[in-house]
Design a protein around this motif. Structure first.
Motif, PDB file in Angstrom:
ATOM      1  N   GLN A 316     187.010  50.711  -7.905  1.00 49.16           N
ATOM      2  CA  GLN A 316     186.288  50.337  -6.704  1.00 49.16           C
ATOM      3  C   GLN A 316     185.139  51.303  -6.463  1.00 49.16           C
ATOM      4  O   GLN A 316     185.233  52.499  -6.756  1.00 49.16           O
ATOM      5  CB  GLN A 316     187.223  50.315  -5.486  1.00 49.16           C
ATOM      6  N   VAL A 317     184.027  50.758  -5.952  1.00 45.14           N
ATOM      7  CA  VAL A 317     182.846  51.563  -5.641  1.00 45.14           C
ATOM      8  C   VAL A 317     182.581  51.476  -4.145  1.00 45.14           C
ATOM      9  O   VAL A 317     182.569  50.382  -3.570  1.00 45.14           O
ATOM     10  CB  VAL A 317     181.615  51.076  -6.432  1.00 45.14           C
ATOM     11  N   LYS A 318     182.390  52.612  -3.515  1.00 47.26           N
ATOM     12  CA  LYS A 318     182.095  52.681  -2.088  1.00 47.26           C
ATOM     13  C   LYS A 318     180.830  53.509  -1.893  1.00 47.26           C
ATOM     14  O   LYS A 318     180.368  54.202  -2.803  1.00 47.26           O
ATOM     15  CB  LYS A 318     183.253  53.337  -1.320  1.00 47.26           C
ATOM     16  N   GLN A 319     180.287  53.468  -0.679  1.00 48.32           N
ATOM     17  CA  GLN A 319     179.180  54.369  -0.384  1.00 48.32           C
ATOM     18  C   GLN A 319     179.229  54.795   1.073  1.00 48.32           C
ATOM     19  O   GLN A 319     179.926  54.199   1.902  1.00 48.32           O
ATOM     20  CB  GLN A 319     177.833  53.748  -0.722  1.00 48.32           C
ATOM     21  N   GLY A 320     178.492  55.848   1.364  1.00 49.35           N
ATOM     22  CA  GLY A 320     178.452  56.373   2.717  1.00 49.35           C
ATOM     23  C   GLY A 320     177.056  56.842   3.064  1.00 49.35           C
ATOM     24  O   GLY A 320     176.122  56.741   2.261  1.00 49.35           O
ATOM     25  N   PHE A 321     176.927  57.384   4.267  1.00 54.74           N
ATOM     26  CA  PHE A 321     175.631  57.857   4.763  1.00 54.74           C
ATOM     27  C   PHE A 321     175.825  59.149   5.534  1.00 54.74           C
ATOM     28  O   PHE A 321     176.835  59.350   6.222  1.00 54.74           O
ATOM     29  CB  PHE A 321     175.001  56.807   5.684  1.00 54.74           C
ATOM     30  N   GLY A 322     174.833  59.996   5.435  1.00 53.83           N
ATOM     31  CA  GLY A 322     174.866  61.230   6.216  1.00 53.83           C
ATOM     32  C   GLY A 322     173.606  62.032   6.003  1.00 53.83           C
ATOM     33  O   GLY A 322     172.689  61.610   5.305  1.00 53.83           O
ATOM     34  N   MET A 323     173.577  63.210   6.570  1.00 52.65           N
ATOM     35  CA  MET A 323     172.488  64.149   6.372  1.00 52.65           C
ATOM     36  C   MET A 323     173.002  65.543   6.704  1.00 52.65           C
ATOM     37  O   MET A 323     174.031  65.689   7.381  1.00 52.65           O
ATOM     38  CB  MET A 323     171.262  63.772   7.215  1.00 52.65           C
ATOM     39  N   SER A 324     172.329  66.548   6.197  1.00 51.75           N
ATOM     40  CA  SER A 324     172.808  67.921   6.377  1.00 51.75           C
ATOM     41  C   SER A 324     173.104  68.225   7.832  1.00 51.75           C
ATOM     42  O   SER A 324     174.067  68.925   8.152  1.00 51.75           O
ATOM     43  CB  SER A 324     171.774  68.916   5.842  1.00 51.75           C
ATOM     44  N   GLU A 325     172.271  67.695   8.703  1.00 55.47           N
ATOM     45  CA  GLU A 325     172.409  67.969  10.136  1.00 55.47           C
ATOM     46  C   GLU A 325     173.672  67.383  10.745  1.00 55.47           C
ATOM     47  O   GLU A 325     174.005  67.665  11.902  1.00 55.47           O
ATOM     48  CB  GLU A 325     171.173  67.429  10.872  1.00 55.47           C
ATOM     49  N   THR A 338     188.242  46.251   1.419  1.00 50.56           N
ATOM     50  CA  THR A 338     187.522  45.418   0.457  1.00 50.56           C
ATOM     51  C   THR A 338     186.700  44.343   1.142  1.00 50.56           C
ATOM     52  O   THR A 338     186.066  43.527   0.465  1.00 50.56           O
ATOM     53  CB  THR A 338     188.516  44.756  -0.514  1.00 50.56           C
ATOM     54  N   ASP A 339     186.711  44.340   2.469  1.00 48.54           N
ATOM     55  CA  ASP A 339     186.034  43.295   3.224  1.00 48.54           C
ATOM     56  C   ASP A 339     184.648  43.704   3.703  1.00 48.54           C
ATOM     57  O   ASP A 339     183.972  42.934   4.383  1.00 48.54           O
ATOM     58  CB  ASP A 339     186.876  42.912   4.444  1.00 48.54           C
ATOM     59  N   ILE A 340     184.213  44.910   3.357  1.00 51.66           N
ATOM     60  CA  ILE A 340     182.925  45.428   3.841  1.00 51.66           C
ATOM     61  C   ILE A 340     181.879  45.266   2.748  1.00 51.66           C
ATOM     62  O   ILE A 340     182.094  45.669   1.607  1.00 51.66           O
ATOM     63  CB  ILE A 340     183.051  46.907   4.254  1.00 51.66           C
ATOM     64  N   PRO A 341     180.726  44.676   3.061  1.00 51.33           N
ATOM     65  CA  PRO A 341     179.677  44.495   2.043  1.00 51.33           C
ATOM     66  C   PRO A 341     179.289  45.824   1.397  1.00 51.33           C
ATOM     67  O   PRO A 341     179.149  46.842   2.077  1.00 51.33           O
ATOM     68  CB  PRO A 341     178.507  43.907   2.840  1.00 51.33           C
TER      69      PRO A 341
END
Length: 527
Positions: A316-325, A338-341
């Motif tokens: 499975q491949v997932k991704q996320g978001f963030g920044m140093s701050e 598995t239901d999230i695009p």
């Protein structure tokens, strides 16, 4: 209107990062493998790791380094990065982690800006480390080498001193644990002040959504000096008693070999690695069946690319978001969903409040009801993982953190009715090349120093693989005869490798507003 995580808030203990990660170690944990050198295969148990952390902390304390001190760490991923990083924090000092690709000038700038009083590095980086340290006013006896080099105190030398572990007391809410440097939403690197509570909070917020367990073998090829690697790989793995497999840099065959030989189960990557996993023929020559989850971050991951990797590797491949701050994560697709695009960065983490704000009108975007997405707006986030501010830069802090505590990310996003966030564009002018931040203003300054260049502007453009790369628009002096290779070589000689200009176009005039601001939108229409 604002929106929060669909997950309940989590408890965040008021403790140091050291106590949070290691305070609950059991006798059985001590013999577990904490870190594996992905090159040599050498193993460090949790018991050995704690001993090394304490030894480094004692050695620093014996030199008067502790609360109120800042120590630089310039190293690729190795097991001793882990020991020295946490040794710095255990001493009560603050770690400022430095990009291993930095030039001597870059190193000096960060050491000086952070007020660092010492530096850990490795022999391979010693020439630029020493030059940078000298420029920042550090004596040779304050440069420590994690392996060995004639004339410098080594990691083993520090441990051999057997200094007592210091007793330190501080407020985790306000005491700085780390001081990474980020360009934020503008073009110049700034020290991001992250407290022990910030880092503890983000590991707690991530814990259930990442799903890292003691059975996992986590591959750490993403740099641990970057906040992504520091929190999501290093600290999360240690908190959950997983095994961390370190690689000093990404080289495809070494990467694949480490996964295969070490039976890695959880692999953290940036999108360029996903391209190789999806397309390169050599991938089929390795047994990657141990991989359960691949998590991508640092830049947007294309949905079709994610699907291609899933299908090829059977994971499975997932991704996320963030920044140093934000220490750094604010959104992630949970490991068990598995239901999230796959083109979403997932729901908001626990304990975080978000809002989308129209950057033109300043009004809040309405949360959607039913099918479809909200209108786009700049993503604002508020929570215990948000930085204290930028070091010695109240103006930049005020521009990024508002009076209600919301951090203005500079990213344009939409949200669906289930709370899944989609990053659609960036307000900020930063270029993200393979996950590294490249400030256009810095490259423009270098370009303008060339005697045959009268004006210049830099934007990010996609290359033939969809990777964002720096492109320079250059106005020659009337008598100039520069070509593309001249410009690329000139910049390359003066910046770190990831900041190099990759494309050049010669134009007659750089479009600017009446106030003199570069009109980058017009440049993008040129290509």
């Amino acid at each position: 209107m604002s929106f929060r995580s669909p997950y309940p808030d989590v408890d965040i203990p008021t403790v140091s990062l050291t106590d949070f990660l290691f305070g609950g170690l059991s006798a059985n944990d001590l013999d577990r493998t904490a870190v594996v050198d992905g090159v040599s295969g050498a193993r460090t148990t949790y018991g050995e790791l704690i001993s090394q952390i304490d030894g480094i902390a004692g050695a620093l304390a014996a030199r008067g380094i502790g609360i109120g001190s800042v120590v630089g760490l310039l190293s690729p991923n190795t097991p001793r990065f882990v020991s020295s990083f946490h040794g710095i924090l255990r001493s009560g000092a603050t770690a400022t982690t430095i990009n291993a690709l930095y030039t001597a000038a870059d190193i000096a700038k960060q050491l000086t800006g952070s007020g660092a009083c010492a530096l850990f590095t490795v022999s391979a980086l010693l020439p630029q480390a020493v030059e940078g340290a000298r420029s920042a006013g550090l004596a040779a006896d304050r440069v420590f080498v994690l392996d060995s080099a004639d004339g410098y105190t080594s990691f083993d030398d520090l441990l051999a001193e057997h200094n007592p572990v210091p007793e330190v007391t501080f407020d985790p809410d306000t005491h700085l644990a780390v001081l990474p440097y980020s360009s934020g939403t503008t073009g110049h690197p700034k020290g991001v002040m992250l407290s022990h509570r910030n880092l503890v909070a983000n590991v707690c917020q991530l814990d259930l959504l990442l799903g890292v367990s003691s059975a996992d073998r986590v591959l750490a090829v993403l740099p641990l000096f970057h906040i992504y690697g520091m929190t999501v790989l290093l600290n999360s793995a240690l908190r959950n008693r997983a095994t961390l497999v370190t690689l000093p840099k990404f080289e495809l065959t070494h990467f694949l070999t480490a996964i295969s030989e070490q039976r890695c189960t959880y692999v953290f990557i940036a999108p360029p690695v996903a391209i190789a996993l999806a397309k390169h023929p050599v991938v089929d020559e390795y047994d990657l069946s141990s991989v359960r989850t691949i998590m991508s971050g640092a830049a947007p991951l294309d949905r079709q690319l994610a699907v291609a990797v899933e299908q090829r590797l059977g994971c499975q491949v997932k991704q996320g978001f963030g920044m140093s701050e934000m220490s750094p994560v604010s959104h992630v697709i949970p490991f068990d969903r598995t239901d999230i695009p796959l083109d979403s960065v997932g729901p908001t983490l626990p304990n975080i409040e978000c809002k989308l704000v129209d950057p033109t009108t300043g009004t809040e975007v309405e949360y959607p009801v039913g099918e479809g997405l909200s209108d786009p707006g700049e993503l604002w986030c508020k929570g215990p993982n948000i930085m204290l501010g930028y070091l010695d830069n109240t103006a930049a802090t005020a521009d990024t953190l508002d009076t209600e505590g919301f951090l203005h990310t500079g990213d344009i996003a939409t949200v669906d009715a289930a709370g899944n966030v989609f990053i659609v564009d960036r307000l900020k002018e930063l270029i993200k090349y393979k996950g590294y931040q490249v400030p256009p203003a810095e490259l423009e300054a270098v370009l303008l120093s060339h005697p045959q260049i009268s004006d210049a502007a830099v934007i990010g453009v996609p290359d033939d693989q969809g990777e964002e790369v720096p492109k320079a628009f250059v106005v020659r002096q009337p008598s100039g005869d520069l070509d593309e290779s001249d410009v690329i070589e000139y910049v390359a000689a003066r910046v770190s490798p990831h900041k190099k200009v990759r494309q050049v176009e010669f134009i007659d005039i750089v479009p600017k507003s009446a106030a003199g601001k570069i009109l980058r939108k017009e440049l993008r229409s040129l290509g």
